[in-house]
Write a protein that holds these residues in place. Structure first.
Motif, mmCIF file in Angstrom:
data_model
loop_
_atom_site.group_PDB
_atom_site.id
_atom_site.type_symbol
_atom_site.label_atom_id
_atom_site.label_comp_id
_atom_site.label_asym_id
_atom_site.label_seq_id
_atom_site.Cartn_x
_atom_site.Cartn_y
_atom_site.Cartn_z
ATOM 1 N N ASP A 37 9.487 10.845 2.064
ATOM 2 C CA ASP A 37 8.187 11.179 2.261
ATOM 3 C C ASP A 37 7.208 10.524 1.114
ATOM 4 O O ASP A 37 6.140 11.107 1.029
ATOM 5 C CB ASP A 37 7.790 12.687 2.693
ATOM 6 C CG ASP A 37 8.130 13.733 1.625
ATOM 7 O OD1 ASP A 37 9.070 13.118 0.811
ATOM 8 O OD2 ASP A 37 7.664 14.735 1.522
ATOM 9 N N ASN A 38 7.793 9.817 0.093
ATOM 10 C CA ASN A 38 7.015 9.075 -0.774
ATOM 11 C C ASN A 38 6.041 8.057 0.071
ATOM 12 O O ASN A 38 5.144 7.509 -0.550
ATOM 13 C CB ASN A 38 7.842 8.342 -1.847
ATOM 14 C CG ASN A 38 9.065 7.478 -1.318
ATOM 15 O OD1 ASN A 38 9.399 7.801 0.027
ATOM 16 N ND2 ASN A 38 9.649 6.973 -2.097
ATOM 17 N N ALA A 39 6.671 7.829 1.215
ATOM 18 C CA ALA A 39 5.882 6.766 1.920
ATOM 19 C C ALA A 39 4.653 7.247 2.649
ATOM 20 O O ALA A 39 4.493 8.387 2.841
ATOM 21 C CB ALA A 39 6.779 6.015 2.857
ATOM 22 N N THR A 129 6.025 8.426 -10.372
ATOM 23 C CA THR A 129 6.653 8.714 -9.079
ATOM 24 C C THR A 129 5.422 9.457 -8.100
ATOM 25 O O THR A 129 4.573 10.086 -8.866
ATOM 26 C CB THR A 129 7.660 9.391 -9.207
ATOM 27 O OG1 THR A 129 7.381 10.977 -9.555
ATOM 28 C CG2 THR A 129 8.584 8.956 -10.240
ATOM 29 N N THR A 130 5.729 9.422 -7.048
ATOM 30 C CA THR A 130 4.874 10.226 -5.941
ATOM 31 C C THR A 130 5.114 11.865 -6.218
ATOM 32 O O THR A 130 4.356 12.651 -5.437
ATOM 33 C CB THR A 130 5.418 10.053 -4.512
ATOM 34 O OG1 THR A 130 6.655 10.081 -4.524
ATOM 35 C CG2 THR A 130 4.821 8.443 -4.352
ATOM 36 N N GLY A 131 6.257 12.330 -7.070
ATOM 37 C CA GLY A 131 6.454 13.695 -7.252
ATOM 38 C C GLY A 131 7.238 14.270 -5.763
ATOM 39 O O GLY A 131 7.177 15.564 -5.742
ATOM 40 N N VAL A 239 10.356 1.178 -10.437
ATOM 41 C CA VAL A 239 10.705 1.135 -8.952
ATOM 42 C C VAL A 239 11.148 2.356 -8.183
ATOM 43 O O VAL A 239 10.878 3.799 -8.803
ATOM 44 C CB VAL A 239 11.946 0.232 -8.719
ATOM 45 C CG1 VAL A 239 11.869 -1.118 -9.352
ATOM 46 C CG2 VAL A 239 13.231 1.017 -9.691
ATOM 47 N N THR A 240 11.360 2.448 -7.005
ATOM 48 C CA THR A 240 11.836 3.440 -6.362
ATOM 49 C C THR A 240 13.446 3.661 -6.401
ATOM 50 O O THR A 240 14.119 2.685 -6.731
ATOM 51 C CB THR A 240 11.257 3.640 -4.915
ATOM 52 O OG1 THR A 240 11.324 5.041 -4.254
ATOM 53 C CG2 THR A 240 11.859 2.445 -3.954
ATOM 54 N N SER A 241 13.875 4.715 -5.821
ATOM 55 C CA SER A 241 15.467 4.956 -6.085
ATOM 56 C C SER A 241 16.165 4.440 -4.595
ATOM 57 O O SER A 241 17.080 4.797 -4.276
ATOM 58 C CB SER A 241 15.798 6.302 -6.041
ATOM 59 O OG SER A 241 15.262 6.730 -7.400
#
Ligand code: IMP
Length: 431
Positions: A37-39, A129-131, A239-241
Protein backbone atom coordinates in the motif's frame (compact mmCIF):
# COMPACT_ATOMS: atom_id res chain seq x y z
CA UNK A 1 -0.67 -15.23 -25.44
CA UNK A 2 -3.21 -12.61 -24.43
CA UNK A 3 -0.87 -11.38 -21.68
CA UNK A 4 0.01 -7.71 -21.18
CA UNK A 5 2.19 -6.01 -18.60
CA UNK A 6 1.93 -2.39 -17.51
CA UNK A 7 4.90 -0.84 -15.70
CA UNK A 8 5.93 2.57 -14.52
CA UNK A 9 8.88 3.76 -16.60
CA UNK A 10 10.03 6.41 -14.09
CA UNK A 11 10.00 6.72 -10.27
CA UNK A 12 6.34 5.76 -9.86
CA UNK A 13 3.27 8.03 -10.05
CA UNK A 14 3.27 7.98 -13.84
CA UNK A 15 -0.51 7.63 -13.99
CA UNK A 16 -0.51 3.83 -14.33
CA UNK A 17 -3.79 3.56 -12.44
CA UNK A 18 -5.77 5.35 -15.14
CA UNK A 19 -3.95 3.44 -17.90
CA UNK A 20 -4.68 0.12 -16.18
CA UNK A 21 -8.28 1.27 -15.85
CA UNK A 22 -8.33 1.98 -19.59
CA UNK A 23 -6.74 -1.33 -20.59
CA UNK A 24 -8.93 -3.25 -18.15
CA UNK A 25 -11.85 -2.62 -20.48
CA UNK A 26 -10.39 -5.39 -22.68
CA UNK A 27 -9.06 -7.66 -19.90
CA UNK A 28 -10.64 -10.60 -18.09
CA UNK A 29 -8.14 -10.59 -15.21
CA UNK A 30 -6.04 -7.80 -13.74
CA UNK A 31 -3.21 -8.93 -11.47
CA UNK A 32 -1.00 -6.80 -9.27
CA UNK A 33 2.47 -8.34 -8.84
CA UNK A 34 4.63 -6.23 -6.49
CA UNK A 35 4.77 -3.68 -3.69
CA UNK A 36 2.05 -2.94 -1.18
CA UNK A 37 0.00 0.00 0.00
CA UNK A 38 2.95 2.31 -0.73
CA UNK A 39 1.32 2.60 -4.16
CA UNK A 40 -1.52 4.99 -4.77
CA UNK A 41 -3.73 4.93 -7.82
CA UNK A 42 -6.32 7.58 -8.49
CA UNK A 43 -8.95 6.77 -11.08
CA UNK A 44 -11.62 9.29 -12.01
CA UNK A 45 -14.82 8.06 -13.65
CA UNK A 46 -17.31 10.88 -14.14
CA UNK A 47 -17.92 12.46 -10.75
CA UNK A 48 -16.51 9.51 -8.84
CA UNK A 49 -12.82 9.38 -7.84
CA UNK A 50 -11.41 6.10 -6.55
CA UNK A 51 -8.18 6.07 -4.55
CA UNK A 52 -6.70 2.61 -4.49
CA UNK A 53 -3.52 1.34 -2.84
CA UNK A 54 -3.74 -2.44 -3.04
CA UNK A 55 -6.70 -3.53 -5.10
CA UNK A 56 -5.90 -3.41 -8.86
CA UNK A 57 -7.70 -0.53 -10.52
CA UNK A 58 -9.32 -3.05 -12.91
CA UNK A 59 -11.90 -3.70 -10.15
CA UNK A 60 -13.84 -0.65 -11.32
CA UNK A 61 -14.83 -2.53 -14.50
CA UNK A 62 -17.63 -4.93 -13.54
CA UNK A 63 -16.48 -7.70 -15.92
CA UNK A 64 -12.92 -8.12 -14.58
CA UNK A 65 -11.48 -10.31 -11.85
CA UNK A 66 -8.81 -8.63 -9.73
CA UNK A 67 -5.93 -10.63 -8.32
CA UNK A 68 -3.34 -9.68 -5.71
CA UNK A 69 -0.30 -11.81 -6.46
CA UNK A 70 2.18 -13.68 -4.27
CA UNK A 71 4.84 -10.97 -4.65
CA UNK A 72 2.65 -8.28 -3.08
CA UNK A 73 2.96 -7.37 0.60
CA UNK A 74 -0.49 -6.83 2.06
CA UNK A 75 -1.56 -4.81 5.04
CA UNK A 76 -4.85 -6.55 5.97
CA UNK A 77 -6.23 -3.36 7.55
CA UNK A 78 -5.67 -1.37 4.34
CA UNK A 79 -7.09 -4.13 2.16
CA UNK A 80 -10.25 -4.37 4.25
CA UNK A 81 -10.81 -0.62 4.31
CA UNK A 82 -10.34 -0.53 0.53
CA UNK A 83 -12.83 -3.37 0.05
CA UNK A 84 -15.29 -1.54 2.31
CA UNK A 85 -14.83 1.77 0.48
CA UNK A 86 -15.33 0.10 -2.91
CA UNK A 87 -18.45 -1.67 -1.65
CA UNK A 88 -19.81 1.61 -0.27
CA UNK A 89 -19.38 3.26 -3.66
CA UNK A 90 -21.25 0.44 -5.38
CA UNK A 91 -18.30 -1.59 -6.72
CA UNK A 92 -18.52 -5.34 -6.11
CA UNK A 93 -15.29 -6.24 -4.27
CA UNK A 94 -16.49 -9.63 -3.00
CA UNK A 95 -14.35 -12.81 -3.28
CA UNK A 96 -16.14 -13.62 -6.54
CA UNK A 97 -14.25 -10.66 -8.11
CA UNK A 98 -11.18 -10.18 -5.92
CA UNK A 99 -8.64 -12.77 -4.81
CA UNK A 100 -5.55 -12.60 -2.62
CA UNK A 101 -2.65 -15.00 -3.14
CA UNK A 102 -2.08 -17.48 -0.33
CA UNK A 103 1.66 -16.70 -0.61
CA UNK A 104 1.43 -12.90 -0.31
CA UNK A 105 3.24 -11.69 2.80
CA UNK A 106 1.42 -9.65 5.41
CA UNK A 107 2.38 -6.18 6.58
CA UNK A 108 1.67 -5.73 10.27
CA UNK A 109 1.72 -2.69 12.59
CA UNK A 110 5.19 -3.94 13.64
CA UNK A 111 6.48 -3.45 10.09
CA UNK A 112 5.12 0.08 10.02
CA UNK A 113 6.68 0.90 13.40
CA UNK A 114 10.02 -0.54 12.25
CA UNK A 115 9.84 1.42 8.96
CA UNK A 116 9.39 4.68 10.89
CA UNK A 117 12.12 3.83 13.41
CA UNK A 118 14.61 2.84 10.70
CA UNK A 119 13.96 6.04 8.76
CA UNK A 120 14.52 8.13 11.90
CA UNK A 121 17.83 6.39 12.51
CA UNK A 122 19.00 7.08 8.94
CA UNK A 123 18.99 10.79 9.77
CA UNK A 124 20.30 12.79 6.83
CA UNK A 125 20.50 9.61 4.71
CA UNK A 126 16.72 9.06 4.82
CA UNK A 127 15.18 7.29 1.82
CA UNK A 128 11.88 9.06 2.32
CA UNK A 129 9.87 5.84 2.46
CA UNK A 130 6.09 6.02 2.47
CA UNK A 131 6.14 4.68 6.04
CA UNK A 132 3.86 1.78 5.09
CA UNK A 133 6.19 -0.94 6.40
CA UNK A 134 7.22 -2.16 2.95
CA UNK A 135 10.96 -2.61 3.61
CA UNK A 136 10.56 -4.43 6.95
CA UNK A 137 7.86 -6.74 5.50
CA UNK A 138 10.10 -7.75 2.56
CA UNK A 139 13.02 -8.10 5.01
CA UNK A 140 10.99 -10.61 7.05
CA UNK A 141 10.07 -12.40 3.82
CA UNK A 142 13.68 -12.79 2.68
CA UNK A 143 14.74 -13.67 6.23
CA UNK A 144 12.17 -16.46 6.07
CA UNK A 145 10.28 -15.36 9.15
CA UNK A 146 7.38 -13.51 7.53
CA UNK A 147 3.68 -14.26 7.85
CA UNK A 148 1.88 -15.19 4.65
CA UNK A 149 -1.80 -14.74 3.81
CA UNK A 150 -2.38 -18.51 4.01
CA UNK A 151 -1.69 -18.38 7.75
CA UNK A 152 -4.99 -16.54 8.11
CA UNK A 153 -6.73 -19.81 7.19
CA UNK A 154 -5.60 -21.34 10.51
CA UNK A 155 -6.90 -18.92 13.17
CA UNK A 156 -5.37 -20.59 16.23
CA UNK A 157 -1.90 -20.83 14.76
CA UNK A 158 -2.24 -17.35 13.24
CA UNK A 159 -2.86 -15.79 16.65
CA UNK A 160 0.22 -17.49 18.12
CA UNK A 161 2.46 -16.61 15.18
CA UNK A 162 1.27 -13.01 15.19
CA UNK A 163 1.87 -12.68 18.94
CA UNK A 164 5.39 -14.09 18.48
CA UNK A 165 6.07 -11.70 15.61
CA UNK A 166 4.86 -8.63 17.52
CA UNK A 167 6.77 -9.60 20.66
CA UNK A 168 9.98 -10.03 18.66
CA UNK A 169 9.41 -6.67 16.96
CA UNK A 170 8.87 -5.05 20.37
CA UNK A 171 12.28 -6.32 21.49
CA UNK A 172 13.91 -4.64 18.47
CA UNK A 173 11.86 -1.46 18.87
CA UNK A 174 12.90 -1.23 22.52
CA UNK A 175 16.55 -2.32 22.38
CA UNK A 176 17.67 -1.07 18.99
CA UNK A 177 15.43 1.89 18.25
CA UNK A 178 14.45 2.90 21.82
CA UNK A 179 10.95 3.74 20.68
CA UNK A 180 7.32 3.15 21.63
CA UNK A 181 6.17 -0.48 21.84
CA UNK A 182 3.13 -2.15 20.28
CA UNK A 183 0.20 -3.39 22.35
CA UNK A 184 0.53 -7.07 21.54
CA UNK A 185 -2.81 -8.46 22.75
CA UNK A 186 -4.89 -5.64 21.30
CA UNK A 187 -3.09 -5.84 17.94
CA UNK A 188 -3.38 -9.63 17.70
CA UNK A 189 -7.11 -9.39 18.38
CA UNK A 190 -7.59 -6.80 15.67
CA UNK A 191 -5.60 -8.82 13.13
CA UNK A 192 -7.47 -12.01 14.04
CA UNK A 193 -10.64 -10.14 13.05
CA UNK A 194 -9.01 -9.15 9.76
CA UNK A 195 -8.00 -12.77 9.15
CA UNK A 196 -11.59 -13.93 9.53
CA UNK A 197 -12.78 -11.27 7.10
CA UNK A 198 -10.12 -12.06 4.48
CA UNK A 199 -10.27 -15.88 4.58
CA UNK A 200 -12.71 -16.19 1.67
CA UNK A 201 -10.44 -14.04 -0.50
CA UNK A 202 -7.40 -16.36 -0.24
CA UNK A 203 -6.65 -18.36 -3.41
CA UNK A 204 -3.94 -19.84 -5.66
CA UNK A 205 -3.62 -16.78 -7.84
CA UNK A 206 -0.67 -18.01 -9.96
CA UNK A 207 -2.56 -21.14 -10.97
CA UNK A 208 -5.67 -19.12 -11.73
CA UNK A 209 -3.70 -16.88 -14.12
CA UNK A 210 -2.00 -19.84 -15.83
CA UNK A 211 -5.35 -21.56 -16.38
CA UNK A 212 -6.89 -18.33 -17.61
CA UNK A 213 -4.12 -17.84 -20.18
CA UNK A 214 -4.42 -21.46 -21.33
CA UNK A 215 -8.10 -20.85 -21.91
CA UNK A 216 -7.40 -17.77 -24.00
CA UNK A 217 -8.58 -15.29 -21.38
CA UNK A 218 -6.92 -11.87 -21.40
CA UNK A 219 -4.67 -11.08 -18.42
CA UNK A 220 -3.21 -7.70 -17.56
CA UNK A 221 -0.33 -7.63 -15.07
CA UNK A 222 0.01 -4.39 -13.16
CA UNK A 223 3.32 -3.29 -11.64
CA UNK A 224 3.28 -0.81 -8.79
CA UNK A 225 5.88 1.97 -8.33
CA UNK A 226 8.30 2.34 -11.25
CA UNK A 227 11.44 1.07 -12.96
CA UNK A 228 13.81 3.48 -11.21
CA UNK A 229 12.51 2.36 -7.80
CA UNK A 230 13.33 -1.28 -8.61
CA UNK A 231 15.35 -2.91 -5.82
CA UNK A 232 17.94 -4.31 -8.22
CA UNK A 233 17.79 -1.98 -11.21
CA UNK A 234 16.75 1.36 -9.72
CA UNK A 235 18.57 4.25 -8.05
CA UNK A 236 19.79 2.07 -5.17
CA UNK A 237 19.55 2.59 -2.18
CA UNK A 238 16.80 5.15 -2.93
CA UNK A 239 14.45 2.43 -4.13
CA UNK A 240 11.57 0.34 -2.88
CA UNK A 241 12.04 -3.25 -1.70
CA UNK A 242 10.39 -5.05 -4.62
CA UNK A 243 10.83 -5.52 -8.38
CA UNK A 244 8.40 -3.27 -10.25
CA UNK A 245 10.07 -4.04 -13.61
CA UNK A 246 8.12 -6.15 -16.11
CA UNK A 247 10.17 -9.36 -15.68
CA UNK A 248 9.05 -9.21 -12.02
CA UNK A 249 5.55 -10.10 -13.22
CA UNK A 250 6.60 -13.65 -14.14
CA UNK A 251 8.40 -14.55 -10.92
CA UNK A 252 6.10 -12.61 -8.63
CA UNK A 253 2.85 -13.95 -10.06
CA UNK A 254 4.14 -17.52 -10.20
CA UNK A 255 4.10 -17.81 -13.99
CA UNK A 256 6.67 -19.43 -16.19
CA UNK A 257 8.19 -17.50 -19.06
CA UNK A 258 5.02 -16.44 -20.82
CA UNK A 259 5.16 -14.49 -24.08
CA UNK A 260 3.75 -11.03 -23.41
CA UNK A 261 1.81 -9.45 -26.26
CA UNK A 262 2.56 -5.98 -24.97
CA UNK A 263 4.92 -4.57 -22.34
CA UNK A 264 3.66 -1.06 -21.81
CA UNK A 265 5.78 1.55 -20.09
CA UNK A 266 3.83 4.47 -18.68
CA UNK A 267 5.68 7.76 -18.35
CA UNK A 268 4.73 11.35 -17.79
CA UNK A 269 5.86 13.85 -20.40
CA UNK A 270 8.02 15.32 -17.66
CA UNK A 271 9.74 13.69 -14.70
CA UNK A 272 8.67 13.42 -11.02
CA UNK A 273 9.96 11.72 -7.91
CA UNK A 274 8.87 11.49 -4.26
CA UNK A 275 11.40 10.82 -1.57
CA UNK A 276 15.15 11.24 -1.69
CA UNK A 277 17.65 10.13 -4.33
CA UNK A 278 19.28 11.31 -7.55
CA UNK A 279 17.30 13.33 -10.09
CA UNK A 280 19.56 14.91 -12.74
CA UNK A 281 16.85 16.91 -14.54
CA UNK A 282 15.16 18.29 -11.41
CA UNK A 283 13.99 21.91 -11.57
CA UNK A 284 13.20 24.32 -8.74
CA UNK A 285 11.44 27.62 -8.11
CA UNK A 286 8.79 28.93 -10.47
CA UNK A 287 9.53 26.36 -13.15
CA UNK A 288 8.88 23.61 -10.59
CA UNK A 289 5.60 25.15 -9.43
CA UNK A 290 4.53 25.35 -13.08
CA UNK A 291 5.06 21.59 -13.57
CA UNK A 292 3.89 20.50 -10.11
CA UNK A 293 0.81 22.68 -9.73
CA UNK A 294 -0.15 24.23 -6.42
CA UNK A 295 -2.14 21.33 -5.01
CA UNK A 296 -5.46 22.97 -5.89
CA UNK A 297 -6.31 20.17 -8.37
CA UNK A 298 -6.42 16.46 -7.57
CA UNK A 299 -4.03 15.83 -10.48
CA UNK A 300 -1.34 18.22 -9.18
CA UNK A 301 1.94 16.59 -8.20
CA UNK A 302 1.31 15.69 -4.58
CA UNK A 303 1.58 12.06 -3.40
CA UNK A 304 -1.65 10.00 -3.35
CA UNK A 305 -0.35 7.95 -0.43
CA UNK A 306 1.58 10.54 1.58
CA UNK A 307 0.37 13.95 0.28
CA UNK A 308 4.03 15.02 -0.09
CA UNK A 309 4.82 17.51 -2.89
CA UNK A 310 6.65 15.64 -5.63
CA UNK A 311 10.01 16.75 -6.97
CA UNK A 312 9.65 17.67 -10.65
CA UNK A 313 11.91 18.07 -13.68
CA UNK A 314 12.30 17.65 -17.42
CA UNK A 315 11.85 14.29 -19.10
CA UNK A 316 15.08 12.28 -18.91
CA UNK A 317 15.50 10.15 -22.01
CA UNK A 318 18.73 8.52 -20.80
CA UNK A 319 16.68 7.01 -17.97
CA UNK A 320 13.73 6.27 -20.25
CA UNK A 321 15.99 4.34 -22.66
CA UNK A 322 17.24 2.40 -19.68
CA UNK A 323 13.63 1.66 -18.68
CA UNK A 324 13.05 0.43 -22.24
CA UNK A 325 15.92 -2.01 -21.84
CA UNK A 326 15.30 -3.45 -18.36
CA UNK A 327 11.58 -3.87 -18.97
CA UNK A 328 11.73 -4.97 -22.61
CA UNK A 329 9.15 -2.29 -23.42
CA UNK A 330 7.20 -2.78 -26.62
CA UNK A 331 5.49 0.62 -26.30
CA UNK A 332 5.17 3.77 -24.27
CA UNK A 333 2.04 5.54 -23.10
CA UNK A 334 2.65 9.18 -22.20
CA UNK A 335 0.56 10.94 -19.57
CA UNK A 336 -0.15 14.59 -18.71
CA UNK A 337 0.57 16.20 -22.08
CA UNK A 338 -2.01 18.87 -21.15
CA UNK A 339 0.22 20.14 -18.32
CA UNK A 340 2.81 21.38 -20.83
CA UNK A 341 0.33 23.64 -22.67
CA UNK A 342 1.39 27.27 -22.41
CA UNK A 343 5.08 26.62 -21.78
CA UNK A 344 6.99 28.49 -24.50
CA UNK A 345 9.99 26.15 -24.58
CA UNK A 346 10.21 22.48 -23.59
CA UNK A 347 13.33 20.53 -22.77
CA UNK A 348 14.22 16.88 -23.27
CA UNK A 349 17.35 15.45 -21.69
CA UNK A 350 18.90 13.47 -24.54
CA UNK A 351 22.28 12.57 -22.97
CA UNK A 352 24.54 13.21 -19.98
CA UNK A 353 27.91 14.91 -19.83
CA UNK A 354 30.64 13.91 -17.38
CA UNK A 355 34.44 14.38 -17.44
CA UNK A 356 34.35 15.81 -20.97
CA UNK A 357 32.47 12.77 -22.33
CA UNK A 358 28.92 12.40 -23.55
CA UNK A 359 26.80 9.44 -22.47
CA UNK A 360 23.59 8.41 -24.20
CA UNK A 361 23.40 5.28 -22.07
CA UNK A 362 24.29 4.82 -18.41
CA UNK A 363 27.81 3.45 -18.02
CA UNK A 364 27.07 1.83 -14.61
CA UNK A 365 23.32 1.88 -14.12
CA UNK A 366 21.36 4.60 -12.34
CA UNK A 367 22.50 4.25 -8.69
CA UNK A 368 25.08 7.04 -8.83
CA UNK A 369 23.98 9.82 -11.14
CA UNK A 370 25.96 12.53 -9.33
CA UNK A 371 28.75 12.84 -11.95
CA UNK A 372 26.30 13.60 -14.74
CA UNK A 373 24.99 16.84 -16.10
CA UNK A 374 22.00 16.65 -18.42
CA UNK A 375 22.35 17.72 -22.05
CA UNK A 376 19.06 19.19 -23.25
CA UNK A 377 17.39 19.50 -26.59
CA UNK A 378 14.96 22.41 -26.64
CA UNK A 379 11.67 22.16 -28.47
CA UNK A 380 9.07 24.86 -29.07
CA UNK A 381 5.95 24.54 -26.91
CA UNK A 382 2.29 25.20 -27.78
CA UNK A 383 -0.23 27.56 -26.25
CA UNK A 384 -3.50 25.72 -26.99
CA UNK A 385 -5.42 23.84 -24.29
CA UNK A 386 -5.27 20.21 -25.46
CA UNK A 387 -7.55 18.68 -22.80
CA UNK A 388 -10.48 18.52 -25.24
CA UNK A 389 -8.49 16.88 -28.08
CA UNK A 390 -9.33 13.25 -28.84
CA UNK A 391 -7.70 12.84 -32.24
CA UNK A 392 -3.96 12.91 -33.06
CA UNK A 393 -4.41 15.23 -36.03
CA UNK A 394 -6.14 17.80 -33.78
CA UNK A 395 -3.15 18.16 -31.45
CA UNK A 396 -1.03 21.27 -32.10
CA UNK A 397 1.89 20.52 -34.42
CA UNK A 398 4.47 21.22 -31.69
CA UNK A 399 2.71 18.80 -29.32
CA UNK A 400 2.87 16.08 -31.98
CA UNK A 401 6.53 16.89 -32.62
CA UNK A 402 7.30 16.64 -28.92
CA UNK A 403 5.66 13.19 -28.68
CA UNK A 404 7.28 11.94 -31.89
CA UNK A 405 10.70 13.12 -30.70
CA UNK A 406 10.34 11.09 -27.47
CA UNK A 407 9.65 7.95 -29.52
CA UNK A 408 12.59 8.68 -31.85
CA UNK A 409 15.06 9.31 -29.05
CA UNK A 410 14.06 6.28 -26.95
CA UNK A 411 13.54 3.85 -29.83
CA UNK A 412 10.22 2.78 -28.29
CA UNK A 413 6.98 3.62 -30.13
CA UNK A 414 4.43 5.79 -28.33
CA UNK A 415 0.92 4.37 -28.69
CA UNK A 416 -1.19 6.79 -26.66
CA UNK A 417 -1.03 10.14 -24.91
CA UNK A 418 -3.29 11.32 -22.10
CA UNK A 419 -4.51 14.90 -22.06
CA UNK A 420 -6.39 14.95 -18.74
CA UNK A 421 -7.45 12.77 -15.82
CA UNK A 422 -10.79 11.55 -17.21
CA UNK A 423 -11.17 8.09 -18.74
CA UNK A 424 -11.78 9.43 -22.23
CA UNK A 425 -9.04 12.09 -22.23
CA UNK A 426 -6.70 9.92 -24.28
CA UNK A 427 -5.40 10.31 -27.83
CA UNK A 428 -4.17 7.40 -30.00
CA UNK A 429 -0.91 8.38 -31.63
CA UNK A 430 -1.15 8.45 -35.42
CA UNK A 431 1.30 8.89 -38.30
P1 IMP B 1 8.87 2.46 0.36
O1 IMP B 1 8.42 1.71 -0.84
O2 IMP B 1 7.74 3.00 1.20
O3 IMP B 1 9.88 1.68 1.17
O4 IMP B 1 9.67 3.78 -0.13
C1 IMP B 1 10.90 3.70 -0.84
C2 IMP B 1 10.98 4.81 -1.89
O5 IMP B 1 10.03 4.54 -2.92
C3 IMP B 1 10.65 6.20 -1.38
O6 IMP B 1 11.42 7.15 -2.09
C4 IMP B 1 9.18 6.38 -1.73
O7 IMP B 1 8.81 7.73 -1.86
C5 IMP B 1 9.13 5.65 -3.07
N1 IMP B 1 7.82 5.10 -3.39
C6 IMP B 1 7.24 3.99 -2.88
N2 IMP B 1 6.05 3.76 -3.45
C7 IMP B 1 5.88 4.73 -4.35
C8 IMP B 1 4.84 5.01 -5.31
O8 IMP B 1 3.83 4.30 -5.44
N3 IMP B 1 5.03 6.11 -6.08
C9 IMP B 1 6.14 6.88 -6.00
N4 IMP B 1 7.13 6.65 -5.14
C10 IMP B 1 7.00 5.57 -4.33
Amino acid sequence: MPFEIVVGAQWGDEGKGRIVDLLSAGADFVARYNGGDNAGHTVTVGLQTYKLHLVPSGIIHPHTISLIGPGVVVNPLTLISEIEALTASGVDASPSRLRLSHAAHLITPAHRALDAAQERLRGAGQIGTTGRGIGPAYTDKTSRRGLRAEEMLHPERFVLRMAEHLTAANRTLEKVYETELLMVEETVLKLAGCAEFLQPYIAEVGDEISQALKNGRRVLAEGAQGTLLDLDHGTYPFVTSSNPIAPGAFAWLGLGITPAERVIGVTKVFQTRVGAGPFPTEVFGEEAVRLRGTGANPWDEFGTTTGRPRRVGWLDLVLLRYAGRVNGLTELILTKLDILSGMPTLRLCTAYRAGGRTYERLPLGPADLSPFEPIYEELPGWSEDVSGVRCWADLPLNARRYVTRIAELTGVPVSQVSVGPERDQVVDVGE
